[in-house]
Design a protein around this motif. Structure first.
Motif, PDB file in Angstrom:
ATOM      1  N   LEU A  74       0.697  -1.241  -0.094  1.00 33.05           N
ATOM      2  CA  LEU A  74      -0.232  -0.070   0.380  1.00 33.05           C
ATOM      3  C   LEU A  74       0.947   1.022   0.156  1.00 33.05           C
ATOM      4  O   LEU A  74       1.934   1.692   0.717  1.00 33.05           O
ATOM      5  N   VAL A  75       0.342   2.142  -0.822  1.00 34.06           N
ATOM      6  CA  VAL A  75       1.482   3.543  -0.978  1.00 34.06           C
ATOM      7  C   VAL A  75       0.170   4.723  -0.269  1.00 34.06           C
ATOM      8  O   VAL A  75      -1.182   4.346  -0.822  1.00 34.06           O
ATOM      9  N   ILE A  76       0.131   5.332   0.557  1.00 29.87           N
ATOM     10  CA  ILE A  76      -1.635   5.818   1.086  1.00 29.87           C
ATOM     11  C   ILE A  76      -0.349   7.782   1.135  1.00 29.87           C
ATOM     12  O   ILE A  76       0.867   7.451   1.769  1.00 29.87           O
ATOM     13  N   ALA A  77      -0.806   8.143   0.068  1.00 29.49           N
ATOM     14  CA  ALA A  77      -0.412   9.848  -0.139  1.00 29.49           C
ATOM     15  C   ALA A  77      -0.873  10.787   0.973  1.00 29.49           C
ATOM     16  O   ALA A  77      -2.577  10.724   1.341  1.00 29.49           O
ATOM     17  N   THR A  78      -1.234  11.373   2.121  1.00 27.77           N
ATOM     18  CA  THR A  78      -1.550  11.938   3.504  1.00 27.77           C
ATOM     19  C   THR A  78      -1.625  13.178   2.616  1.00 27.77           C
ATOM     20  O   THR A  78      -1.003  13.666   2.060  1.00 27.77           O
ATOM     21  N   PRO A  79      -3.091  13.465   2.761  1.00 27.12           N
ATOM     22  CA  PRO A  79      -3.209  15.193   2.562  1.00 27.12           C
ATOM     23  C   PRO A  79      -2.479  16.196   2.653  1.00 27.12           C
ATOM     24  O   PRO A  79      -2.348  15.812   4.310  1.00 27.12           O
ATOM     25  N   SER A  80      -2.453  16.899   2.603  1.00 24.81           N
ATOM     26  CA  SER A  80      -1.636  17.890   3.191  1.00 24.81           C
ATOM     27  C   SER A  80      -2.425  19.084   4.913  1.00 24.81           C
ATOM     28  O   SER A  80      -2.238  19.718   5.513  1.00 24.81           O
ATOM     29  N   ALA A  81      -3.798  18.689   4.384  1.00 26.35           N
ATOM     30  CA  ALA A  81      -4.640  19.321   5.179  1.00 26.35           C
ATOM     31  C   ALA A  81      -5.136  18.573   6.392  1.00 26.35           C
ATOM     32  O   ALA A  81      -5.932  18.955   7.333  1.00 26.35           O
ATOM     33  N   ALA A  82      -4.592  17.142   6.247  1.00 26.20           N
ATOM     34  CA  ALA A  82      -5.263  15.721   6.594  1.00 26.20           C
ATOM     35  C   ALA A  82      -4.613  16.496   8.446  1.00 26.20           C
ATOM     36  O   ALA A  82      -3.507  17.206   8.886  1.00 26.20           O
ATOM     37  N   VAL A  83      -4.999  16.196   9.786  1.00 20.86           N
ATOM     38  CA  VAL A  83      -5.022  16.422  10.348  1.00 20.86           C
ATOM     39  C   VAL A  83      -4.433  15.028  11.679  1.00 20.86           C
ATOM     40  O   VAL A  83      -4.498  14.231  10.948  1.00 20.86           O
ATOM     41  N   ALA A  84      -3.466  15.151  12.552  1.00 24.66           N
ATOM     42  CA  ALA A  84      -2.688  14.403  13.621  1.00 24.66           C
ATOM     43  C   ALA A  84      -3.350  13.169  14.147  1.00 24.66           C
ATOM     44  O   ALA A  84      -5.264  13.672  14.556  1.00 24.66           O
ATOM     45  N   GLY A  85      -3.706  12.240  13.845  1.00 21.59           N
ATOM     46  CA  GLY A  85      -4.119  11.619  14.011  1.00 21.59           C
ATOM     47  C   GLY A  85      -3.709   9.774  13.788  1.00 21.59           C
ATOM     48  O   GLY A  85      -3.511   9.749  12.997  1.00 21.59           O
ATOM     49  N   HIS A  86      -5.264   8.425  14.857  1.00 21.19           N
ATOM     50  CA  HIS A  86      -4.576   6.967  13.966  1.00 21.19           C
ATOM     51  C   HIS A  86      -5.726   6.969  13.041  1.00 21.19           C
ATOM     52  O   HIS A  86      -6.900   6.688  13.982  1.00 21.19           O
ATOM     53  N   TYR A  87      -5.990   6.958  11.744  1.00 16.59           N
ATOM     54  CA  TYR A  87      -6.378   6.838  10.598  1.00 16.59           C
ATOM     55  C   TYR A  87      -6.552   5.076  10.426  1.00 16.59           C
ATOM     56  O   TYR A  87      -6.088   4.283  10.350  1.00 16.59           O
ATOM     57  N   THR A  88      -7.915   4.417  10.299  1.00 18.76           N
ATOM     58  CA  THR A  88      -8.278   2.869  10.201  1.00 18.76           C
ATOM     59  C   THR A  88      -9.114   3.336   9.134  1.00 18.76           C
ATOM     60  O   THR A  88      -9.978   4.499   8.628  1.00 18.76           O
ATOM     61  N   GLY A  89      -8.399   2.527   8.616  1.00 20.94           N
ATOM     62  CA  GLY A  89      -9.740   1.977   7.108  1.00 20.94           C
ATOM     63  C   GLY A  89      -9.872   0.731   6.435  1.00 20.94           C
ATOM     64  O   GLY A  89      -9.301  -0.517   8.145  1.00 20.94           O
ATOM     65  N   THR A  90     -10.553  -0.257   5.981  1.00 21.37           N
ATOM     66  CA  THR A  90     -10.582  -1.248   5.494  1.00 21.37           C
ATOM     67  C   THR A  90     -10.020  -1.846   4.032  1.00 21.37           C
ATOM     68  O   THR A  90     -10.639  -0.880   3.206  1.00 21.37           O
ATOM     69  N   VAL A  91      -9.399  -2.999   3.970  1.00 21.15           N
ATOM     70  CA  VAL A  91      -9.289  -2.660   2.365  1.00 21.15           C
ATOM     71  C   VAL A  91      -9.596  -4.387   2.257  1.00 21.15           C
ATOM     72  O   VAL A  91      -9.442  -5.602   2.602  1.00 21.15           O
ATOM     73  N   ILE A  92     -10.156  -4.671   1.194  1.00 20.29           N
ATOM     74  CA  ILE A  92     -11.314  -5.950   1.047  1.00 20.29           C
ATOM     75  C   ILE A  92     -10.576  -6.755  -0.727  1.00 20.29           C
ATOM     76  O   ILE A  92     -10.584  -5.967  -2.114  1.00 20.29           O
ATOM     77  N   HIS A  93      -9.868  -7.918   0.282  1.00 20.61           N
ATOM     78  CA  HIS A  93      -9.279  -8.700  -1.304  1.00 20.61           C
ATOM     79  C   HIS A  93     -11.191  -9.310  -1.180  1.00 20.61           C
ATOM     80  O   HIS A  93     -11.926  -9.852  -0.514  1.00 20.61           O
ATOM     81  N   SER A  94     -11.198  -9.913  -2.475  1.00 18.30           N
ATOM     82  CA  SER A  94     -12.752 -10.847  -2.769  1.00 18.30           C
ATOM     83  C   SER A  94     -12.006 -11.921  -3.716  1.00 18.30           C
ATOM     84  O   SER A  94     -10.810 -11.922  -4.557  1.00 18.30           O
ATOM     85  N   ALA A  95     -12.505 -13.093  -3.847  1.00 19.23           N
ATOM     86  CA  ALA A  95     -12.069 -13.768  -5.490  1.00 19.23           C
ATOM     87  C   ALA A  95     -12.837 -15.163  -5.497  1.00 19.23           C
ATOM     88  O   ALA A  95     -13.931 -15.371  -4.723  1.00 19.23           O
ATOM     89  N   VAL A  96     -12.642 -14.983  -6.794  1.00 16.74           N
ATOM     90  CA  VAL A  96     -14.407 -14.929  -7.824  1.00 16.74           C
ATOM     91  C   VAL A  96     -13.917 -16.322  -8.933  1.00 16.74           C
ATOM     92  O   VAL A  96     -12.466 -15.822  -9.025  1.00 16.74           O
TER      93      VAL A  96
END
Length: 181
Positions: A159-181
């Motif tokens: 993963l390469v995460i480009a933090t926006p210049s306006a982002a505030v300090a903090g612990h950021y969480t999100g979800t990465v979803i893999h699917s197989a078919v």
């Protein structure tokens, strides 16, 4: 063939705190296809946590998610495709400075780290130059020509995460979803 969805939680720190990546620990299996010689297709994702470190607003974080593996137990298997997408990464609630949208999160699968079976494997993004944003579903990896044998394919995506210049300090969480078919 039913789709197999496997979420993995990922986090990121905009300025000071560590980042984590987690997922439910057990693999998800597709329902068994019709036929006595076929059992299923499964995908396993990292259980985390994984640290991507810290950066300042406007900075970039890069890290490996950990091994993603597809096991094809279908004796008369065939082709399969894994897809990947992500949610926005957030800290707290409120204004847009607390959100890093998935368009700022890029993914590249890299080459296979394991390929067992009679199949041809095709990474979605072989090199960092091929990275794609996760604001829409993308092909992470695919395989074809699995004839009469079991197969396993694994890769260690980045993963390469480009933090926006306006982002505030903090612990950021999100979800990465893999699917197989």
């Amino acid at each position: 063939m039913p789709t197999v969805h496997r979420p993995c939680r990922a986090g990121l720190l905009a300025t000071v705190l560590a980042t984590t990546l987690t997922a439910a620990p057990s693999p998800v299996r597709a329902a068994s296809p019709v036929g006595p010689l076929q059992t299923g297709l499964s995908i396993t994702v990292p259980t985390g946590p994984v640290s991507f470190g810290a950066t300042t607003p406007g900075g970039t974080l890069t890290g490996h998610l950990g091994t993603v593996q597809v096991d094809d137990d279908r004796l008369l298997g065939g082709s399969w495709t894994t897809s990947v997408t992500a949610t926005s990464f957030k800290t707290g609630a409120g204004d847009p400075t607390r959100t890093i949208d998935a368009g700022h999160v890029s993914y590249w699968s890299g080459p296979a780290t394991l390929a067992i079976g009679t199949l041809a494997v095709h990474p979605g993004q072989r090199t960092a130059a091929d990275a794609v944003t996760l604001d829409v579903s993308r092909v992470a990896f695919r395989a074809d020509l699995n004839l009469l044998f079991l197969s396993n394919v694994a890769w260690n995506p980045s993963l390469v995460i480009a933090t926006p210049s306006a982002a505030v300090a903090g612990h950021y969480t999100g979800t990465v979803i893999h699917s197989a078919v």
